[in-house]
Design an enzyme around this catalytic site. Structure first.
Site, PDB file in Angstrom:
ATOM      1  CG  ASP A  51      -0.683   0.468  33.395  1.00  0.00           C
ATOM      2  OD1 ASP A  51      -0.834  -0.250  33.784  1.00  0.00           O
ATOM      3  OD2 ASP A  51      -0.523   0.922  31.962  1.00  0.00           O
ATOM      4  CG  HIS A  55      -2.821  -2.538  32.585  1.00  0.00           C
ATOM      5  ND1 HIS A  55      -1.428  -2.951  33.093  1.00  0.00           N
ATOM      6  CD2 HIS A  55      -3.222  -3.198  31.438  1.00  0.00           C
ATOM      7  CE1 HIS A  55      -1.098  -3.659  32.245  1.00  0.00           C
ATOM      8  NE2 HIS A  55      -2.207  -4.046  31.224  1.00  0.00           N
ATOM      9  CD  GLU A  58      -0.962  -6.715  28.700  1.00  0.00           C
ATOM     10  OE1 GLU A  58      -0.186  -7.211  27.882  1.00  0.00           O
ATOM     11  OE2 GLU A  58      -0.911  -5.557  29.353  1.00  0.00           O
TER      12      GLU A  58
HETATM   13  C1  ACM Z   1      -0.493  -3.149  25.438  1.00  0.00           C
HETATM   14  O1  ACM Z   1       0.541  -3.226  24.966  1.00  0.00           O
HETATM   15  N1  ACM Z   1      -0.919  -3.827  26.426  1.00  0.00           N
HETATM   16  C2  ACM Z   1      -1.635  -2.516  24.634  1.00  0.00           C
END
Ligand code: ACM
Ligand code: ZN
Length: 528
Positions: A191, A262, A325
């Protein structure tokens, strides 16, 4: 008439007997009988020579009660008490994975299944039937259990990026999953705030990407930071050790390598994989960051190399490639990205994300594996064989199932164990929201509105444990327990939300087992 009343009396007695037993998840069928089996130092165990399940039971009974079970090597005499594990061929060709029978009689216990997995679940049931009071001689109520799981994906996730957790703790976490007959551990390994898996071809991923120069303090809204260097990673040898540990416990580990979003920790190490060229630091703040992988050929080659080291470590059917995201701000201004959109005739940046995921999918499929991604991978069109993990509600999962793609449900409404579980004024700082144990228990992984044939695509569900606000191992336990118990019963298929009080009674007994194991569960549950 009389017969009918007797029948109902018997049924309700059986139900009563079930709820008086501290079994979680509740078995499909359990009938108490008269009498007890006495487990003590003169009890034998008879199993296949290398049965891990037998070794586990022996170690558990020795560790918790100081009782050494003896191994049966010759035919037992009539007065010997024996626990038998029997693997027998199934009587149907499509038997449910993990089906087992457990029969406790006065002089023998049988655990019978067509697979070692079923024996394992039988052992977990037996462990929960042991008295919580420690003594050298343990009465176990005679009982007949016939049981099998409903869902094939019974999972828990753990984010080791926002905070890092030791190999020993990850093993403990796997033990907890095992206790509840779960079979899938989703290990979130990369991440923005840290890259946590050694990749030999790209050493800077962990030399640089595993360490950040500070961390948010307090809630995101406060925008405060410390300046303490923080990090850690798992070597490939450690990963192998954890995967083997989980496999013995009949748990598959699904690794998650996040892309294209991420990715800031990876970009701090290799900024040339971004749109702007950087420089970047491993993120100190939580949230969704604009700098993401640029989906150019060099990035795809890099990610294929990474996956080529990841896949041999994890023999799972699925590899999680993230997909959530991913802001498109950089792609909109990037000459590479815009040229790709034009050359490939794509509609827009969503089309580019879909193209990128499909390229990665092709690569993963070429190695005999499947991808799973967060529900954003639906945007711009789903890659042909991808499974979807539905987190922004269940809508993504519904859409995927209707397109005949497999689905794991993990909606923020019921499955986010980073949210509060009780009134926030009584709780340590969390991200927000509130999901009580009762709320978890009311979850239905198969949403209404799917036809029977669409519903078959729902593989199951999992809870996610994001660790922005969870810095210690004790705190992970606190957020997970007792909600994991409720989730396990949902996934086993025996939870009925209208019978929450039955679950609650069993949970109150089960907490004594958690006390014995030293689990740091949230005590708010005791106040209800
Ligand atoms: C998430 O909670 N961004 C998958
Ligand atoms: Zn770009």
């Amino acid at each position: 008439m009389y017969k009918k009343i007797l029948f109902f009396l018997l049924i309700s007695q059986a139900a009563l007997a079930q709820s008086s037993l501290p079994l979680i998840p509740k078995p499909i069928e359990a009938h108490l009988q008269n009498g007890n089996f006495l487990l003590d130092g003169n009890t034998f165990i008879s199993a296949g020579k290398d049965s891990f399940e037998a070794r586990f039971l022996k170690d558990y009974v020795a560790g918790q009660y100081g009782i050494e079970l003896r191994t049966l090597t010759t035919k037992p005499s009539t007065d010997q008490r024996v626990i038998y594990f029997s693997i027998v061929p199934s009587d149907t060709s499509n038997e449910q994975e993990g089906k087992y029978r457990l029969e406790v009689q006065k002089t023998r216990i049988d655990i019978i299944s067509s697979s070692a997995t079923g024996i394992w679940y039988g052992v977990q049931t037996l462990v929960q039937l042991l008295p919580v009071e420690k003594s050298a001689s343990l009465p176990i109520k005679c009982i007949r259990v016939s049981d099998a799981p409903l869902f094939k994906w019974r999972g828990m996730h753990l984010d080791v990026c926002r905070h890092f957790f030791s190999v020993d703790f990850v093993k403990k976490y796997i033990d907890y999953l095992a206790m509840y007959k779960m079979n899938t551990f989703h290990w979130h390994l990369t991440d923005d705030q840290g890259w946590r898996i050694e990749i030999k071809k790209y050493p800077k991923l962990t030399e640089i990407g595993a360490w950040r120069n500070g961390t948010m303090v307090g809630h995101y809204n406060d925008q405060k930071y410390d300046s303490i260097r923080y990090g850690g990673f798992y070597t490939q040898e450690q990963i192998k050790e954890v995967v083997a540990y989980a496999k013995e416990r009949h748990i598959a580990i699904i690794p998650e390598i996040e892309m294209p979003g991420h990715a800031q920790a990876a970009l701090a190490a290799y900024p040339e994989l971004s749109c702007t060229g950087g420089p970047f630091e491993v993120a100190r703040r939580w949230g969704v960051l604009d700098d993401v992988f640029c989906p150019k050929e060099a990035t795809i080659a890099f990610l294929e190399d990474v996956l080529s080291e990841v896949m041999p470590l994890f023999p799972s059917e699925y590899i999680h490639i993230g997909g959530d995201e991913c802001p498109k701000a950089r792609w909109e201004k990037c000459p590479h990205c815009q040229a790709m959109i034009a050359e490939l005739g794509l509609k827009d940046e969503h089309g580019l994300q879909s193209y990128f995921i499909t390229r990665i999918e092709k690569f993963v499929n070429s190695k005999g594996r499947k991808i799973i991604g967060w529900d954003e991978i639906l945007e711009g069109g789903l890659a042909p064989n991808a499974a979807v993990m539905s987190w922004r509600g269940t809508e993504g999962g519904i859409a995927a199932a209707k397109q005949q793609h497999h689905v794991v449900m993990s909606p923020g409404s019921h499955c986010y164990f980073d949210q509060y579980q009780a009134d926030s004024s009584t709780q340590p700082l969390a991200i927000g929201g509130m999901i009580t144990t009762e709320k978890v228990y009311s979850f239905h992984p198969v949403p209404e509105g799917l036809s029977a044939s669409e519903a078959k695509y729902i593989m199951g569900a999992q809870a996610n444990v994001w660790t922005e606000y969870i810095a210690s191992e004790d705190h992970v336990e606190y957020m997970v327990f007792p909600r994991i118990a409720a989730l396990s019963e949902v996934l086993w298929g025996t939870a009925k939300s209208e019978e929450y009080s039955d679950f609650y009674q069993r949970l109150m007994k089960h907490l004594k087992l958690l006390d014995n194991l030293g689990v740091n569960y949230c005590r708010e549950i005791l106040k209800h």
